[in-house]
Design a protein around this motif. Structure first.
Motif, PDB file in Angstrom:
ATOM      1  N   THR A 228       0.850  -1.197   0.000  1.00 58.98           N
ATOM      2  CA  THR A 228       0.000   0.000   0.000  1.00 58.98           C
ATOM      3  C   THR A 228       0.887   1.249   0.000  1.00 58.98           C
ATOM      4  OG1 THR A 228      -1.396  -1.302   1.490  1.00 58.98           O
ATOM      5  CG2 THR A 228      -1.976   1.024   1.202  1.00 58.98           C
ATOM      6  N   GLN A 241      -7.798  11.332   1.754  1.00 58.07           N
ATOM      7  CA  GLN A 241      -8.329  10.237   0.923  1.00 58.07           C
ATOM      8  C   GLN A 241      -9.210   9.311   1.757  1.00 58.07           C
ATOM      9  OE1 GLN A 241      -4.704   9.428  -1.965  1.00 58.07           O
ATOM     10  NE2 GLN A 241      -6.057   7.652  -1.891  1.00 58.07           N
ATOM     11  N   PRO A 242     -10.364   8.874   1.167  1.00 60.62           N
ATOM     12  CA  PRO A 242     -11.202   7.919   1.895  1.00 60.62           C
ATOM     13  C   PRO A 242     -10.523   6.551   1.953  1.00 60.62           C
ATOM     14  CG  PRO A 242     -12.049   8.258  -0.317  1.00 60.62           C
ATOM     15  CD  PRO A 242     -10.895   9.190  -0.164  1.00 60.62           C
ATOM     16  N   ASP A 243     -11.020   5.683   2.833  1.00 57.85           N
ATOM     17  CA  ASP A 243     -10.519   4.309   2.903  1.00 57.85           C
ATOM     18  C   ASP A 243      -9.032   4.244   3.221  1.00 57.85           C
ATOM     19  OD1 ASP A 243     -12.291   2.353   2.810  1.00 57.85           O
ATOM     20  OD2 ASP A 243     -12.181   1.973   0.661  1.00 57.85           O
ATOM     21  N   SER A 244      -8.582   5.148   4.077  1.00 51.68           N
ATOM     22  CA  SER A 244      -7.150   5.192   4.355  1.00 51.68           C
ATOM     23  C   SER A 244      -6.829   4.547   5.708  1.00 51.68           C
ATOM     24  CB  SER A 244      -6.662   6.639   4.337  1.00 51.68           C
ATOM     25  OG  SER A 244      -7.349   7.378   5.323  1.00 51.68           O
ATOM     26  N   GLY A 245      -5.558   4.241   5.895  1.00 50.58           N
ATOM     27  CA  GLY A 245      -5.068   3.761   7.180  1.00 50.58           C
ATOM     28  C   GLY A 245      -4.222   4.841   7.823  1.00 50.58           C
ATOM     29  N   LYS A 257     -12.527   8.684  10.672  1.00 52.31           N
ATOM     30  CA  LYS A 257     -12.431   8.779   9.216  1.00 52.31           C
ATOM     31  C   LYS A 257     -11.511   7.722   8.602  1.00 52.31           C
ATOM     32  CE  LYS A 257      -9.003  12.541   9.038  1.00 52.31           C
ATOM     33  NZ  LYS A 257      -8.667  13.806   8.416  1.00 52.31           N
ATOM     34  N   ARG A 259     -10.112   3.772   7.910  1.00 46.09           N
ATOM     35  CA  ARG A 259     -10.538   2.378   7.865  1.00 46.09           C
ATOM     36  C   ARG A 259      -9.825   1.581   8.961  1.00 46.09           C
ATOM     37  NH1 ARG A 259     -11.314  -2.272   3.919  1.00 46.09           N
ATOM     38  NH2 ARG A 259     -12.205  -0.825   2.438  1.00 46.09           N
ATOM     39  N   SER A 260      -8.577   1.965   9.217  1.00 44.81           N
ATOM     40  CA  SER A 260      -7.770   1.206  10.163  1.00 44.81           C
ATOM     41  C   SER A 260      -6.727   2.133  10.789  1.00 44.81           C
ATOM     42  CB  SER A 260      -7.092   0.062   9.392  1.00 44.81           C
ATOM     43  OG  SER A 260      -6.323  -0.709  10.254  1.00 44.81           O
ATOM     44  N   GLY A 288      -6.402  -3.565   3.640  1.00 50.27           N
ATOM     45  CA  GLY A 288      -7.087  -3.198   2.392  1.00 50.27           C
ATOM     46  C   GLY A 288      -7.310  -1.705   2.228  1.00 50.27           C
ATOM     47  N   CYS A 289      -6.439  -0.884   2.770  1.00 45.46           N
ATOM     48  CA  CYS A 289      -6.566   0.575   2.632  1.00 45.46           C
ATOM     49  C   CYS A 289      -6.033   1.003   1.257  1.00 45.46           C
ATOM     50  CB  CYS A 289      -5.740   1.295   3.689  1.00 45.46           C
ATOM     51  SG  CYS A 289      -6.057   0.750   5.363  1.00 45.46           S
ATOM     52  N   GLY A 290      -6.524   2.162   0.778  1.00 46.13           N
ATOM     53  CA  GLY A 290      -6.001   2.707  -0.471  1.00 46.13           C
ATOM     54  C   GLY A 290      -4.668   3.397  -0.260  1.00 46.13           C
TER      55      GLY A 290
END
Ligand code: AMP
Ligand code: MG
Length: 318
Positions: A228, A241-245, A257, A259-260, A288-290
């Motif tokens: 990643t 960014q969405p879906d971020s760690g 905000k 994901r992890s 699975g973060c972007g």
């Protein structure tokens, strides 16, 4: 494949090494992928399994001081002083080599990198093997370093003879590497022994940034990278960014905000942060973060070594 580090299993691992095989084993820094350092064919297998370029020399691990005299051409008084102060432990010292050291270990350089690890399993393995052991981190070249036997199994399980499980590594980042020669002491890679500690024994040391011939993996353009993408930020507001760690020293207030989120040390302790650093990145990489945002850490003590690794991870082209 994974074997608990019992005395019997360590003896078996030593036999595998003496016979030219590859064993992953725990050290206080990260898990190493070990081969008999005096056997060039065994050492070549390390490069093959890791997909490591041959220009990147290996660190030679020794169980006692007698091996310094057997591998080095001459030892500068300051190198001897640093060995006395920091061995066994996470400090690698690059010195002039003698003719017995195979060229494959040293990428043709006239120097060899020596380390005496402090992990009892590593020391027992070295003693039973009766030979110095060349060992880089037990991971594919350029990827996150392994700090548990499970990390090794997931990355290299199918291609090595044995993984000795000694639990999670206590230091958690690779050794500090210094070169000692007539021109003085040069830092080649920040790592598990803080620069401040070395300077308290040896006085001011210079950094390889100023040296004409960069020779450590920390000086390759990128290294230590998860799959990643990684971005270093100074403030959590930069994480857009969405879906971020998120990788952070402390637990930040607003974590919804992400994901992890992985916190390196609830109390902000940089030594504890180093111990968990690679495991936190392994977890974020699996989430699975972007993108993984990493909040900057203070660059003192082991924070310097952590930031050196984060910058290399973040330099990987997307
Ligand atoms: P690692 O990949 O963590 O095992 O670290 C090995 C690193 O030690 C190499 O990438 C080199 O940069 C450094 N190293 C090993 N041998 C030498 C040497 N003879 N001179 C300079 N650096 C060395
Ligand atoms: Mg490595």
């Amino acid at each position: 494949m994974i074997a608990a580090a019992t005395d019997e299993n360590i003896r078996n691992a030593a036999k595998i090494i003496a016979a030219g095989g590859l064993v992953a084993f725990p050290t206080e820094t990260v898990y190493g992928l070990g081969a008999d350092a005096m056997n060039p064919i065994a050492a070549a297998k390390i490069f093959e399994v890791k997909n490591r370029p041959f220009f990147d020399p290996l660190i030679v691990h020794i169980p006692d001081m007698s091996w310094v005299g057997r591998l080095a051409a001459d030892i500068h008084a300051r190198a001897a002083e640093l060995m006395k102060a920091f061995w066994p432990g996470p400090l690698t010292i690059v010195v002039k080599k003698n003719g017995t050291v195979p060229d494959i270990l040293t990428a043709g350089l006239d120097t060899v990198a020596l380390r005496m690890p402090s992990h009892p399993v590593a020391l027992a393995l070295l003693r039973y093997a009766g030979t110095p052991v060349a060992a880089p981190s037990a991971n594919p070249f350029g990827y996150l370093s392994p700090t548990t036997a499970g990390h090794v199994e997931a990355q290299l399980g199918g291609s090595i003879d044995m993984i000795l499980d000694g639990g999670p590594c206590s230091v958690g980042i690779e050794s500090t590497i210094i070169r000692v020669d007539v021109s003085g002491i040069t830092l080649l890679r920040a790592g598990g022994t803080p620069v401040e500690a070395i300077e308290s024994v040896a006085g001011k040391i210079s950094t390889a940034e100023n040296s004409p011939a960069p020779q450590a993996p920390g000086q390759l353009p990128y290294h230590y990278s998860p799959h990643t993408p990684v971005k270093i930020i100074e403030d959590i507001s930069e994480a857009v960014q969405p879906d971020s760690g998120l990788l952070s020293l402390y637990r930040p207030e607003d974590v919804k905000k992400f994901r992890s989120v992985e916190v390196l040390s609830e109390k902000g302790d940089l030594t504890e942060a180093a111990a968990g650093f690679f495991n936190c990145l392994h977890n974020l990489d699996a989430a699975g973060c972007g993108i993984i945002y990493a909040l900057k850490l203070p660059e003192e003590g082991l924070g310097r070594a952590i930031m050196e690794r984060l910058r290399k991870a973040a330099a990987k082209p997307i």
